[in-house]
Design an enzyme around this catalytic site. Sequence first.
Site, PDB file in Angstrom:
ATOM      1  N   HIS A  62     -55.051 -27.996  31.654  1.00 38.31           N
ATOM      2  CA  HIS A  62     -54.080 -27.048  31.119  1.00 38.31           C
ATOM      3  C   HIS A  62     -54.734 -25.670  31.065  1.00 38.31           C
ATOM      4  O   HIS A  62     -55.952 -25.539  31.275  1.00 38.31           O
ATOM      5  CB  HIS A  62     -53.568 -27.483  29.741  1.00 38.31           C
ATOM      6  N   ASP A  66     -60.619 -22.397  27.431  1.00 39.24           N
ATOM      7  CA  ASP A  66     -61.826 -23.214  27.420  1.00 39.24           C
ATOM      8  C   ASP A  66     -61.811 -24.305  28.486  1.00 39.24           C
ATOM      9  O   ASP A  66     -62.795 -25.037  28.638  1.00 39.24           O
ATOM     10  CB  ASP A  66     -62.056 -23.829  26.031  1.00 39.24           C
ATOM     11  N   HIS A  67     -60.720 -24.391  29.250  1.00 39.24           N
ATOM     12  CA  HIS A  67     -60.634 -25.407  30.301  1.00 39.24           C
ATOM     13  C   HIS A  67     -60.624 -24.819  31.708  1.00 39.24           C
ATOM     14  O   HIS A  67     -60.672 -25.574  32.682  1.00 39.24           O
ATOM     15  CB  HIS A  67     -59.400 -26.283  30.078  1.00 39.24           C
ATOM     16  N   HIS A 142     -49.412 -31.272  24.028  1.00 35.12           N
ATOM     17  CA  HIS A 142     -50.226 -30.184  23.496  1.00 35.12           C
ATOM     18  C   HIS A 142     -49.341 -28.950  23.339  1.00 35.12           C
ATOM     19  O   HIS A 142     -48.135 -29.006  23.592  1.00 35.12           O
ATOM     20  CB  HIS A 142     -51.408 -29.932  24.433  1.00 35.12           C
TER      21      HIS A 142
END
Length: 305
Positions: A62, A66-67, A142
């Site tokens: 996603h 931070d990804h 999420h």
Amino acid sequence: MSFKITILGSSGALPVYGRHPSAQLVEIQSRFFLVDCGEAAQMQLMRFGASYHRINHIFISHLHGDHYLGLMGLIFTMHLQRRAADLHLYSHRGLDEIITTQLRYSRSAPSFRIVFHRLEKDAQGIIYEDDAITVETIPLVHKIRSSGFLFKEKPKPRRVDKTRLPQGLLIRQLAGLKRGDDVVDDAGNILYRNADLTLPPRRSRSYAYCSDTAYVERIAEQVKGVDILYHEATFTMDDEPRARETLHSTAAQAATIALKADAGKLVLGHFSARYKELEPILDEARRIFPESYLALEGVEFSIAE
């Protein structure tokens, strides 16, 4: 044949206590996949001796920073190293715009082709397939569109028992034995039965990556029997209200999914910055699912055949 997962980053939103944001290298039968690409992903690949040039497919769960914030640096490094092979990026909508905008304003043109593959919201389906494995999406819950990824080996061929092979078999007959066929003559008469000359196929292995998500029981149904399940465990149950508010999971909830899925092992990650020490997270999970482990950076989890 290899099947292993190397943890490159295990932290939640903040890089703290020597932990970096989410990133993992998945190696299956000499194929290399990057799953999420948080900050410092390329530095971690170098640190642990992994060649980023062997990575042709990157899966982004996603678009929280931070990804994926390590992705642009990795792309530029690949370019500076004169990469030629296509790079395939799998993500929900928006990553193509993020990447192309940065390339446009830096007046950069990569030395290789970037191929974008858009993931569909709440969709479960195969997004990658070759002759040996499939990768399918796992719908997560999420704050924004989010997907996990299930890596599965396809059924393997039967193994020829060389100690029982008769002399003079043709290559096509050996190939037929691996498919499960008997050896027959031109008239179709059985010369040798498959069961007499072969051994059962080696088992097919699987790995499920479940990034940021609230507790969702249907995940267990999709990953039933998985060898290793990675499931985020951002909080402990002491902070369950915060997990519910942010649509994250606790260690106990991750362990419950692993238990319901009858997983072989559970790997816990995406730890909140509020936890300097991780033993409480591991202890909480092991009370429910004893085969629980922490996603410590540099640790490899291998799945035997």
